[in-house]
Write a protein that holds these residues in place. Structure first.
Motif, PDB file in Angstrom:
ATOM      1  N   LYS A   1       0.814  -1.119  -0.284  1.00  0.00           N
ATOM      2  CA  LYS A   1       0.116   0.013  -0.061  1.00  0.00           C
ATOM      3  C   LYS A   1       0.982   1.278   0.100  1.00  0.00           C
ATOM      4  CE  LYS A   1      -0.368   0.058   5.153  1.00  0.00           C
ATOM      5  NZ  LYS A   1       0.451  -0.921   5.262  1.00  0.00           N
ATOM      6  N   VAL A   2       0.319   2.429  -0.221  1.00  0.00           N
ATOM      7  CA  VAL A   2       0.950   3.837  -0.290  1.00  0.00           C
ATOM      8  C   VAL A   2       1.693   3.988   1.150  1.00  0.00           C
ATOM      9  CG1 VAL A   2       0.757   6.059  -0.451  1.00  0.00           C
ATOM     10  CG2 VAL A   2      -0.376   4.780  -2.326  1.00  0.00           C
ATOM     11  N   GLY A   3       2.807   4.250   1.176  1.00  0.00           N
ATOM     12  CA  GLY A   3       3.631   4.434   2.385  1.00  0.00           C
ATOM     13  C   GLY A   3       4.755   3.447   2.635  1.00  0.00           C
ATOM     14  N   ASP A   4       4.337   2.118   2.177  1.00  0.00           N
ATOM     15  CA  ASP A   4       5.178   0.816   2.471  1.00  0.00           C
ATOM     16  C   ASP A   4       6.724   0.959   1.614  1.00  0.00           C
ATOM     17  OD1 ASP A   4       3.085  -0.259   3.652  1.00  0.00           O
ATOM     18  OD2 ASP A   4       2.728  -1.679   2.234  1.00  0.00           O
ATOM     19  N   ASN A   5       7.523   0.561   2.513  1.00  0.00           N
ATOM     20  CA  ASN A   5       8.995   0.595   2.012  1.00  0.00           C
ATOM     21  C   ASN A   5       9.127  -0.759   1.613  1.00  0.00           C
ATOM     22  OD1 ASN A   5      10.078   3.334   2.734  1.00  0.00           O
ATOM     23  ND2 ASN A   5       9.962   2.654   4.721  1.00  0.00           N
ATOM     24  N   ILE A   6       9.731  -0.804   0.311  1.00  0.00           N
ATOM     25  CA  ILE A   6       9.923  -2.076  -0.359  1.00  0.00           C
ATOM     26  C   ILE A   6      11.279  -2.117  -0.957  1.00  0.00           C
ATOM     27  CG2 ILE A   6       7.496  -2.335  -0.854  1.00  0.00           C
ATOM     28  CD1 ILE A   6       8.269  -1.565  -3.942  1.00  0.00           C
ATOM     29  N   ASP A   7      11.758  -3.735  -1.169  1.00  0.00           N
ATOM     30  CA  ASP A   7      13.037  -3.972  -1.989  1.00  0.00           C
ATOM     31  C   ASP A   7      12.700  -4.922  -2.767  1.00  0.00           C
ATOM     32  OD1 ASP A   7      13.014  -6.292  -0.315  1.00  0.00           O
ATOM     33  OD2 ASP A   7      14.399  -5.251   1.115  1.00  0.00           O
ATOM     34  N   SER A   8      13.828  -5.462  -3.437  1.00  0.00           N
ATOM     35  CA  SER A   8      13.671  -6.640  -4.517  1.00  0.00           C
ATOM     36  C   SER A   8      13.167  -7.964  -3.977  1.00  0.00           C
ATOM     37  CB  SER A   8      15.098  -6.893  -4.906  1.00  0.00           C
ATOM     38  OG  SER A   8      16.087  -7.275  -3.932  1.00  0.00           O
ATOM     39  N   ASP A   9      13.137  -8.107  -2.522  1.00  0.00           N
ATOM     40  CA  ASP A   9      12.668  -9.447  -1.955  1.00  0.00           C
ATOM     41  C   ASP A   9      11.077  -9.186  -1.606  1.00  0.00           C
ATOM     42  OD1 ASP A   9      14.902 -10.617  -1.910  1.00  0.00           O
ATOM     43  OD2 ASP A   9      15.648  -9.866  -0.136  1.00  0.00           O
ATOM     44  N   THR A  10      10.528  -7.868  -1.749  1.00  0.00           N
ATOM     45  CA  THR A  10       9.048  -7.836  -1.476  1.00  0.00           C
ATOM     46  C   THR A  10       8.222  -8.227  -2.790  1.00  0.00           C
ATOM     47  OG1 THR A  10       9.919  -5.753  -0.306  1.00  0.00           O
ATOM     48  CG2 THR A  10       7.479  -5.966  -0.767  1.00  0.00           C
ATOM     49  N   ALA A  11       7.373  -9.035  -2.091  1.00  0.00           N
ATOM     50  CA  ALA A  11       6.205  -9.432  -3.129  1.00  0.00           C
ATOM     51  C   ALA A  11       5.221  -8.362  -3.044  1.00  0.00           C
ATOM     52  CB  ALA A  11       5.458 -10.805  -2.564  1.00  0.00           C
ATOM     53  N   VAL A  12       4.874  -7.911  -4.448  1.00  0.00           N
ATOM     54  CA  VAL A  12       3.976  -6.662  -4.536  1.00  0.00           C
ATOM     55  C   VAL A  12       2.563  -7.076  -4.949  1.00  0.00           C
ATOM     56  CG1 VAL A  12       3.358  -4.731  -5.984  1.00  0.00           C
ATOM     57  CG2 VAL A  12       5.893  -5.445  -5.658  1.00  0.00           C
ATOM     58  N   ILE A  13       2.384  -7.866  -5.730  1.00  0.00           N
ATOM     59  CA  ILE A  13       0.938  -8.541  -5.940  1.00  0.00           C
ATOM     60  C   ILE A  13       1.087 -10.227  -5.866  1.00  0.00           C
ATOM     61  CG2 ILE A  13       0.170  -6.505  -7.297  1.00  0.00           C
ATOM     62  CD1 ILE A  13       0.483  -8.306  -9.647  1.00  0.00           C
ATOM     63  N   ILE A  14      -0.064 -10.800  -6.082  1.00  0.00           N
ATOM     64  CA  ILE A  14      -0.235 -12.278  -6.350  1.00  0.00           C
ATOM     65  C   ILE A  14      -0.968 -12.074  -7.865  1.00  0.00           C
ATOM     66  CG2 ILE A  14      -1.164 -14.641  -5.739  1.00  0.00           C
ATOM     67  CD1 ILE A  14      -0.794 -13.818  -2.798  1.00  0.00           C
ATOM     68  N   LEU A  15      -0.480 -12.619  -8.733  1.00  0.00           N
ATOM     69  CA  LEU A  15      -0.987 -12.736  -9.961  1.00  0.00           C
ATOM     70  C   LEU A  15      -1.251 -14.274 -10.468  1.00  0.00           C
ATOM     71  CD1 LEU A  15      -1.407 -11.018 -12.723  1.00  0.00           C
ATOM     72  CD2 LEU A  15       0.707 -11.623 -13.475  1.00  0.00           C
ATOM     73  N   GLU A  16      -2.359 -14.376 -10.972  1.00  0.00           N
ATOM     74  CA  GLU A  16      -2.954 -15.745 -11.455  1.00  0.00           C
ATOM     75  C   GLU A  16      -2.457 -15.428 -13.190  1.00  0.00           C
ATOM     76  OE1 GLU A  16      -6.944 -17.229 -12.732  1.00  0.00           O
ATOM     77  OE2 GLU A  16      -6.603 -18.381 -10.897  1.00  0.00           O
ATOM     78  N   ALA A  17      -1.925 -16.397 -13.610  1.00  0.00           N
ATOM     79  CA  ALA A  17      -1.256 -16.380 -14.959  1.00  0.00           C
ATOM     80  C   ALA A  17      -0.997 -17.904 -15.338  1.00  0.00           C
ATOM     81  CB  ALA A  17      -0.203 -15.507 -15.148  1.00  0.00           C
ATOM     82  N   MET A  18      -1.404 -18.371 -16.656  1.00  0.00           N
ATOM     83  CA  MET A  18      -1.283 -19.872 -17.155  1.00  0.00           C
ATOM     84  C   MET A  18      -1.597 -20.589 -15.991  1.00  0.00           C
ATOM     85  SD  MET A  18       2.499 -19.134 -18.919  1.00  0.00           S
ATOM     86  CE  MET A  18       3.207 -18.290 -17.277  1.00  0.00           C
ATOM     87  N   LYS A  19      -2.858 -20.404 -15.335  1.00  0.00           N
ATOM     88  CA  LYS A  19      -3.541 -21.466 -14.492  1.00  0.00           C
ATOM     89  C   LYS A  19      -2.675 -21.537 -13.021  1.00  0.00           C
ATOM     90  CE  LYS A  19      -6.946 -22.209 -17.765  1.00  0.00           C
ATOM     91  NZ  LYS A  19      -8.244 -21.682 -17.551  1.00  0.00           N
ATOM     92  N   MET A  20      -1.793 -20.645 -12.882  1.00  0.00           N
ATOM     93  CA  MET A  20      -1.197 -20.639 -11.530  1.00  0.00           C
ATOM     94  C   MET A  20      -0.802 -19.327 -10.958  1.00  0.00           C
ATOM     95  SD  MET A  20       2.684 -22.660 -11.215  1.00  0.00           S
ATOM     96  CE  MET A  20       3.385 -22.826  -9.488  1.00  0.00           C
ATOM     97  N   GLU A  21      -0.993 -19.186  -9.661  1.00  0.00           N
ATOM     98  CA  GLU A  21      -0.899 -18.066  -8.914  1.00  0.00           C
ATOM     99  C   GLU A  21       0.841 -17.882  -8.620  1.00  0.00           C
ATOM    100  OE1 GLU A  21      -3.043 -17.821  -5.384  1.00  0.00           O
ATOM    101  OE2 GLU A  21      -5.221 -18.159  -6.413  1.00  0.00           O
TER     102      GLU A  21
END
Length: 240
Positions: free
Chosen positions: A187-207
């Motif tokens: 969410k807005v205000g969070d501090n993130i880096d390259s290890d942070t999961a941003v979203i869970i995406l369903e693609a090619m029948k797999m999350e």
């Protein structure tokens, strides 16, 4: 699409994916096209190839797309990383399973193309990859240092009229592939880096967990849960 040379139970196969979708795939094996219809997981069976005495197994082993000059092991086809069987620093032997990749509802093993030691691993489990994406570095006797090329001379700057400043493109993380947003993890205000999961995406029948490619504080979130997105769509904006 490119061809893959496979050795299965001692038999030689040359396979090429002609086309694929969520419902079917057409695969050319040793010059013969086979149409594979995908069924529901509860009733699906391994397809039999009538033109061959032995059917091609559901999980072929890939050893292609290795660049000996740099030690780079790249994805032989698009899919989702199911499992990484090795860690950085592990000693591996030629033919050893390194990665399990799911593509077109099939799990395929990516094997070590040579003896060596695992260097940097560039992927995470449940992450999507495109054909040609860098998976990991293998160091060993068969790997030579890639010569450093001299940078091309930069052209002289062109004088132009001042223009309004534009937003830096490296501040916006974009979708690596199309799919359905199952959840937004920041969410807005969070501090993130390259290890942070941003979203869970369903693609090619797999999350899949889509990890951040940026480091900083989230200033804007462009997507919501249940949004359908395309490759290249903005996901989040950050400031360093």
């Amino acid at each position: 699409m490119k061809s893959y040379k496979l050795t299965i139970n001692g038999d030689k196969f040359e396979a090429r994916v002609v086309e694929h979708s969520d419902t079917h795939a057409k695969i050319n094996v040793n010059g013969t096209d086979y149409l594979i219809q995908f069924e529901d997981a509860a009733t699906s069976q391994v397809p039999k190839l009538a033109a061959q005495e032995k059917a091609v197994p559901l999980a072929p082993v890939f050893t292609s797309d290795f660049e000996p000059g740099s030690g780079q092991l790249r994805a032989p086809l698009p899919g989702v990383i199911v499992k990484i069987h090795v860690a950085e620093g592990d000693k591996v032997t030629k033919g050893q399973t390194l990665i399990t990749l799911e593509a077109m509802k099939m799990e395929s093993e990516i094997a070590a193309p040579a003896d060596g030691e695992i260097g940097k691993i560039h992927i995470k489990e449940r992450s999507p990859v495109h054909e040609g994406d860098l998976l990991m570095i293998i160091k060993g006797a068969e790997v030579k240092e890639k010569p450093v090329s001299k940078p091309a001379p930069r052209p002289a700057p062109v004088q132009s009229q001042p223009c309004p400043p534009q937003q830096a493109t490296d501040k916006v993380m974009r979708a690596p592939l199309p799919g359905l947003v199952m959840d937004v993890l920041v969410k807005v205000g969070d501090n993130i880096d390259s290890d942070t999961a941003v979203i869970i995406l369903e693609a090619m029948k797999m999350e899949s967990d889509i990890h951040s490619t940026l480091t900083g504080r989230v200033t804007k979130v462009f997507v919501n849960k249940n949004d359908s997105i395309q490759e290249g769509d903005p996901l989040i904006e950050v400031e360093g």
